[in-house]
Design a protein around this motif. Structure first.
Motif, PDB file in Angstrom:
ATOM      1  N   ILE A 235       0.844  -1.195   0.000  1.00 21.34           N
ATOM      2  CA  ILE A 235       0.000   0.000   0.000  1.00 21.34           C
ATOM      3  C   ILE A 235       0.878   1.243   0.000  1.00 21.34           C
ATOM      4  O   ILE A 235       1.964   1.263   0.598  1.00 21.34           O
ATOM      5  N   GLN A 236       0.424   2.255  -0.713  1.00 23.12           N
ATOM      6  CA  GLN A 236       1.114   3.545  -0.750  1.00 23.12           C
ATOM      7  C   GLN A 236       0.070   4.655  -0.741  1.00 23.12           C
ATOM      8  O   GLN A 236      -1.035   4.479  -1.263  1.00 23.12           O
ATOM      9  N   LYS A 237       0.432   5.779  -0.153  1.00 21.85           N
ATOM     10  CA  LYS A 237      -0.418   6.961  -0.207  1.00 21.85           C
ATOM     11  C   LYS A 237       0.183   7.890  -1.251  1.00 21.85           C
ATOM     12  O   LYS A 237       1.349   8.300  -1.145  1.00 21.85           O
ATOM     13  N   LEU A 238      -0.576   8.191  -2.303  1.00 19.50           N
ATOM     14  CA  LEU A 238      -0.070   8.992  -3.408  1.00 19.50           C
ATOM     15  C   LEU A 238      -0.126  10.486  -3.091  1.00 19.50           C
ATOM     16  O   LEU A 238      -0.827  10.915  -2.166  1.00 19.50           O
ATOM     17  N   LYS A 239       0.587  11.276  -3.889  1.00 20.34           N
ATOM     18  CA  LYS A 239       0.636  12.724  -3.661  1.00 20.34           C
ATOM     19  C   LYS A 239      -0.736  13.377  -3.807  1.00 20.34           C
ATOM     20  O   LYS A 239      -1.017  14.405  -3.184  1.00 20.34           O
ATOM     21  N   ASN A 240      -1.596  12.777  -4.647  1.00 18.69           N
ATOM     22  CA  ASN A 240      -2.939  13.347  -4.838  1.00 18.69           C
ATOM     23  C   ASN A 240      -3.916  12.930  -3.741  1.00 18.69           C
ATOM     24  O   ASN A 240      -5.108  13.228  -3.806  1.00 18.69           O
ATOM     25  N   GLY A 241      -3.405  12.196  -2.731  1.00 17.88           N
ATOM     26  CA  GLY A 241      -4.246  11.774  -1.615  1.00 17.88           C
ATOM     27  C   GLY A 241      -4.907  10.430  -1.812  1.00 17.88           C
ATOM     28  O   GLY A 241      -5.542   9.901  -0.892  1.00 17.88           O
ATOM     29  N   ASN A 242      -4.771   9.846  -2.999  1.00 14.72           N
ATOM     30  CA  ASN A 242      -5.373   8.540  -3.268  1.00 14.72           C
ATOM     31  C   ASN A 242      -4.514   7.410  -2.699  1.00 14.72           C
ATOM     32  O   ASN A 242      -3.327   7.588  -2.415  1.00 14.72           O
ATOM     33  N   TRP A 243      -5.146   6.236  -2.574  1.00 19.86           N
ATOM     34  CA  TRP A 243      -4.430   5.031  -2.165  1.00 19.86           C
ATOM     35  C   TRP A 243      -3.935   4.306  -3.414  1.00 19.86           C
ATOM     36  O   TRP A 243      -4.614   4.289  -4.444  1.00 19.86           O
ATOM     37  N   LEU A 244      -2.792   3.637  -3.315  1.00 16.26           N
ATOM     38  CA  LEU A 244      -2.354   2.700  -4.347  1.00 16.26           C
ATOM     39  C   LEU A 244      -2.207   1.340  -3.670  1.00 16.26           C
ATOM     40  O   LEU A 244      -1.237   1.082  -2.956  1.00 16.26           O
ATOM     41  N   LEU A 245      -3.204   0.501  -3.876  1.00 16.27           N
ATOM     42  CA  LEU A 245      -3.226  -0.832  -3.268  1.00 16.27           C
ATOM     43  C   LEU A 245      -2.671  -1.846  -4.257  1.00 16.27           C
ATOM     44  O   LEU A 245      -3.113  -1.912  -5.406  1.00 16.27           O
ATOM     45  N   GLY A 246      -1.712  -2.634  -3.809  1.00 13.82           N
ATOM     46  CA  GLY A 246      -1.137  -3.677  -4.651  1.00 13.82           C
ATOM     47  C   GLY A 246      -1.490  -5.060  -4.138  1.00 13.82           C
ATOM     48  O   GLY A 246      -1.325  -5.353  -2.950  1.00 13.82           O
ATOM     49  N   VAL A 247      -2.014  -5.898  -5.027  1.00 18.04           N
ATOM     50  CA  VAL A 247      -2.263  -7.307  -4.710  1.00 18.04           C
ATOM     51  C   VAL A 247      -1.397  -8.116  -5.670  1.00 18.04           C
ATOM     52  O   VAL A 247      -1.599  -8.074  -6.888  1.00 18.04           O
TER      53      VAL A 247
END
Length: 709
Positions: free
Chosen positions: A269-281
Motif C-alpha cells: 500500500i502507498q499513499k499517493l501525492k494526490n491523496g489517493n491510495w495505491l493498493l497492490g495485490v
C-alpha cells in the motif's frame, strides 16, 4: 453454421409430434450431408445429457412427452429417495420398491407414475444412465458361505456381495475399497470385488484415510507430473525480470494462517501525492511454471483445488511448486501477477494496472500477530518497518467493507469449528475459529482485485472464466420466509429479492442467539456459486463482475485466469484460440465447480469425524445447545461451543407423547402442549457415541434428571 442442440430440441418440441429416427429427423430439419456428422454428434450429446430419450428401434423422443424424466437420485437412509430432474421441475418421489438398481447420486431415467395428494409426483426408476460412484467404501464381513461389504454410506442400503476369489487378501473387519462389477437384478445384491485394503478401523490414521478414499481424493502425483516438476528451475533469469514490472523494492508482505506454507498472495500500500491510495495485490505466477496441456496442467485440472482436511492438505500442485518455487516466501525473488489499484477517498477504483511482475516479500506475517498489533498498537520484531503500512491497510479495508455492505453485499459470519490435533492426530480440543480484522483486511483486498480483473476482461468482450452466483429460487426463499416467521421474524421475500433486502433481514437477527442458525438456513436457501464463462454477476456479493484471480496455487480457475490474462495483453485472442475457448471453458468451469463441492464435503466429513471422536469420553456430560433441525422422530441439537450435532429422540422424552408439527418446525406435547422448536436453546446429556456412523445421541438434561428421581 453448425446446428445447435437448442435448435434440435426446439424443432422436436414444435414440429414433430411422434418419436423419430435420427435420419428422419435430419431430413425433416433439412440437414445437408456436410452437416450430418456434426448433427449426429449433437444428437448423441443430447441423449447422454438426458434431453433426448432413445427408444426401441433407435427412435428418439422428448422425455416430457413420454412421461419420462432424467435427473439425479437423492437417496435416504430409509431406502426411498427423490429424483431431482435436470429440467428444474419438481422432485419425484421414489418408493424403495421402485429404486431398481440405482444408488445415491446416480443419474437416472424415471417414469412418472402418479401425483400424490398435495405432494410431489411418484415415479419408478427404469434405467441408471450414469453411476455417481464407481467404488464403494465399507467394512468386510463374512457369513458361513459368502462374504459381503457393508457400505459406510448409510444412504447405500444394499450390501455388496463379494465372491471368495475377489477378497484380495482382505480380512474380516477391515475397511476396504470395492468396485461394483455387476448389478442387473434389483432383487439381488450387487456383486463386486475388493480392489484395495485400507486397514482395520482402530489403526492409526485409518479414519481419515477412509474418508480420503470415500471421496476419491488423489494422494500421490503420477510419475509424469513428478518428472515435469523436477525440471522446474527456481532461478529467475535477468531476461525474465526485464520482461516484467520490477517490484522487488516495494514494501509488500504476506498475511496467512500460522501453519500456511503455500503463500500465494502478498499485499502492498502507498499513499499517493494526490491523496489517493495505491493498493497492490501480488499473486504467485503459477502459470509461468504450469504450461497448458502439460501432465502437470492436466493433473491440476483433474484435482481442481487443494483440499484442506482436518489433519493435512492434499495439494492441487506438488509441494516443490506449491510450498517452494511459487510460494511467496520472505526475502526471496518470486514471479507474480500484480493488480495495482488506485482508489480515491470514496474507495472508487479510478485507475488500475494488471501486469506480470517480480517481487521480494519483506515478511511472512500471521493473522494473529497482525491482529495483536491492531488491538494493542505494540509492534514486534517481525512487524518492524511495516507498522505504518498495516495501519493504512486496516483503515482502507474497513472503508472497503463499509462500502461493500452499503451496496448490499451479504456477509455470512458463520461460526466454524477449529479442531486442534496433536502430532499423532489425536484431538485435543475444539474451538470456534475467530474472524479477525486481519482476516477481513485480506478478504477485502482479494475481493477488490478479483472484481477489478473481471471488469477489465469484460470490457474486452473476450471469452473468460467468471465466478458467478445466480439469483435465488423464489420458492426456496418463500419456504425460508415461512420458516423464520415461526421463529418470530417477519420478512417479505418476493419475486424480486435483492441482496440489500436479504442484508436488511440479516441485520434483524444480528447478535441474537439464533443468528448462526438463521444465517446457515438462509445460505442453504441460496444457490451455490460456480465457475462459468457466461457472466451473470455475483448475487451474494452484489457484484456485477467477479472472477477468481488471487489463489492459483490452490484453485485451478485462478490459474486459468492468469493464463488468459497473459493472452489478452494485446486485447484479443487469435480466431482459433477464441473458438477453442468458447468450447473448452464451460467444461473447465463444470470440473472446477464439481471439485470444489467434493473438497468442501470431504473437509466437513473429517471435521465431523474428529468432533464425534472428541465426544467419546464425554458420555454423561451436559452441554448447552440449540435445536438445529426437527424430524418426525426427534430433533437435532447443535452444541454451542463444540458445534457438533446429535439427535434427541422423541422416545427419550417421557413427560408426554410428542407430535411432529412439520409446518411449525417443532414437536408438541399432545397433552401438555409443551413444545420444542427450531432455534430453541436446550441442555442435553450425551448418552451414545457411534464411531462407525459418526453419530451422537442426546437426551434432554432436565428430562434425565426427572428420570433419576
Amino acid at each position: 453454421m453448425p446446428i445447435s442442440k437448442n435448435q434440435i430440441l426446439e424443432f422436436l418440441k414444435k414440429s414433430i409430434y411422434r418419436p423419430v429416427k435420427i435420419k428422419e429427423l435430419a431430413r425433416e430439419m433439412k440437414i445437408s450431408p456436410a452437416e450430418y456428422h456434426s448433427f449426429r454428434r449433437q444428437v448423441k450429446d443430447l441423449i447422454s445429457e438426458g434431453h433426448l430419450i432413445k427408444l426401441k428401434k433407435n427412435r428418439l423422443g422428448l422425455p416430457d412427452k413420454l412421461s419420462l424424466k432424467i435427473g439425479k437420485l437423492a437417496a435416504t437412509k430409509g431406502g426411498f429417495g427423490f429424483v431431482i430432474p435436470d429440467d428444474g421441475s419438481g422432485d419425484i418421489y421414489i418408493h424403495s420398491e421402485n429404486m431398481g438398481t440405482a444408488m445415491n447420486g446416480d443419474k437416472v431415467k424415471v417414469r412418472v407414475l402418479s401425483r400424490r395428494n398435495g405432494k410431489s409426483p411418484q415415479g419408478t426408476i427404469i434405467e441408471v444412465l450414469e453411476r455417481a460412484k464407481s467404488i464403494i467404501i465399507g467394512t468386510l464381513k463374512k457369513t458361513k458361505y459368502f462374504g459381503f461389504v457393508e457400505p459406510d454410506d448409510p444412504k447405500i442400503t444394499r450390501d455388496i456381495y463379494i465372491p471368495p476369489e475377489s477378497f484380495n487378501s482382505a480380512q474380516v473387519g477391515q475397511k476396504v475399497v470395492v468396485e461394483i462389477e455387476s448389478w442387473s437384478d434389483p432383487h439381488l445384491s450387487p456383486e463386486g470385488k475388493i480392489i484395495e485394503v485400507i486397514g482395520f478401523p482402530e489403526e492409526k490414521g485409518i479414519d481419515i484415510l477412509t474418508i480420503i478414499k470415500e471421496f476419491q481424493l488423489p494422494l500421490d502425483f503420477p510419475p509424469a507430473v513428478i518428472r515435469e516438476v523436477e525440471k522446474s528451475d527456481p532461478a529467475i533469469t535477468p531476461a525474465e525480470i526485464k520482461n516484467r514490472k520490477d517490484f522487488r523494492k516495494l514494501n509488500c508482505f504476506t498475511i496467512d494462517p500460522i501453519n500456511a506454507k503455500d503463500h500465494d498472495d502478498a499485499v502492498s500500500i502507498q499513499k499517493l501525492k494526490n491523496g489517493n491510495w495505491l493498493l497492490g495485490v501480488h499473486i504467485a505466477d503459477v502459470s509461468f511454471y504450469v504450461k497448458e496441456n502439460s501432465a502437470l496442467d492436466k493433473e491440476a485440472l483433474a484435482r481442481g483445488t487443494s483440499v484442506y482436511l482436518v489433519d493435512r492438505v492434499i495439494p492441487m500442485l506438488p509441494e516443490k511448486l506449491s510450498n517452494e518455487i511459487c510460494s511467496l516466501k520472505p526475502e526471496q525473488e518470486r514471479l507474480t501477477y500484480s493488480c495495482l489499484m488506485e482508489l480515491d477517498e470514496n474507495c472508487q477504483v479510478v485507475n488500475y494496472q494488471i501486469q506480470e511482475s517480480v517481487i521480494e516479500s519483506k515478511a511472512k506475517l500471521t493473522y494473529e500477530e497482525v491482529q495483536a498489533f491492531f488491538d494493542s498498537g505494540k509492534s514486534t520484531t517481525q512487524l518492524r518497518g511495516l507498522e505504518e503500512d498495516l495501519a493504512k491497510m486496516l483503515e482502507l479495508s474497513q472503508k472497503l467493507l463499509k462500502k461493500r455492505e452499503a451496496q448490499g453485499s451479504l456477509d455470512f459470519d458463520l461460526p466454524e469449528a477449529l479442531v486442534i490435533l496433536d502430532a499423532s492426530g489425536n484431538i485435543l480440543d475444539i474451538n470456534q475459529a475467530a474472524r479477525l480484522d486481519s482476516h477481513r483486511l485480506i478478504e477485502e483486498f482479494m475481493l477488490l482485485a478479483n472484481k477489478t480483473v473481471a471488469l477489465h476482461v469484460t470490457r474486452l468482450a473476450m471469452p473468460f472464466l467468471y465466478r458467478v452466483h445466480a439469483k435465488p429460487d423464489p420458492e426456496k426463499l418463500k419456504a425460508f420466509s415461512e420458516l423464520v416467521s415461526q421463529l418470530g421474524y417477519k420478512t417479505s421475500l418476493g419475486e424480486k429479492v435483492t441482496p440489500r433486502l436479504l442484508q436488511r433481514f440479516l441485520k434483524q437477527v444480528e447478535d441474537k442467539p439464533e443468528e448462526p442458525l438463521i444465517n446457515e438456513l438462509l445460505l442453504r436457501s441460496l444457490k451455490k456459486a460456480v465457475y462459468q464463462p457466461e457472466n451473470i454477476g455475483h448475487f451474494g456479493l452484489a457484484f456485477s463482475h467477479y472472477t477468481h484471480f488471487t489463489s492459483p496455487i490452490r484453485r485451478y480457475p485462478d490459474l486459468i485466469v492468469h493464463r488468459l490474462l497473459k493472452e489478452l495483453k494485446k486485447g484479443q485472442y487469435t480466431p482459433e484460440r477464441y473458438h477453442f475457448l468458447m468450447k473448452r471453458l464451460p467444461r473447465i468451469g463444470e470440473i472446477a465447480s464439481d471439485r470444489e463441492k467434493i473438497a468442501e464435503e470431504a473437509e466437513r466429513a473429517t471435521i465431523k469425524l474428529k468432533q464425534v471422536q472428541y465426544m467419546q469420553d464425554k458420555l454423561g456430560e451436559v452441554f448447552e445447545g440449540v435445536i438445529s433441525g426437527v424430524v418426525p422422530y426427534g430433533f437435532f441439537v447443535r452444541l454451542q461451543k463444540l458445534m457438533v450435532e446429535g439427535l434427541v429422540r422423541l422416545s427419550s422424552i417421557d413427560d408426554d407423547y410428542y407430535i411432529y408439527d412439520e409446518s411449525g418446525y417443532r414437536v408438541v406435547g399432545k397433552h401438555t402442549k409443551k413444545g420444542y422448536r427450531l432455534g430453541d436453546k436446550v441442555s442435553v446429556k450425551v448418552i451414545r457415541v457411534d464411531k462407525e456412523q459418526h453419530q451422537l445421541d442426546f437426551v434432554l438434561a432436565d428430562n434425565f434428571k426427572k428420570r433419576k428421581k
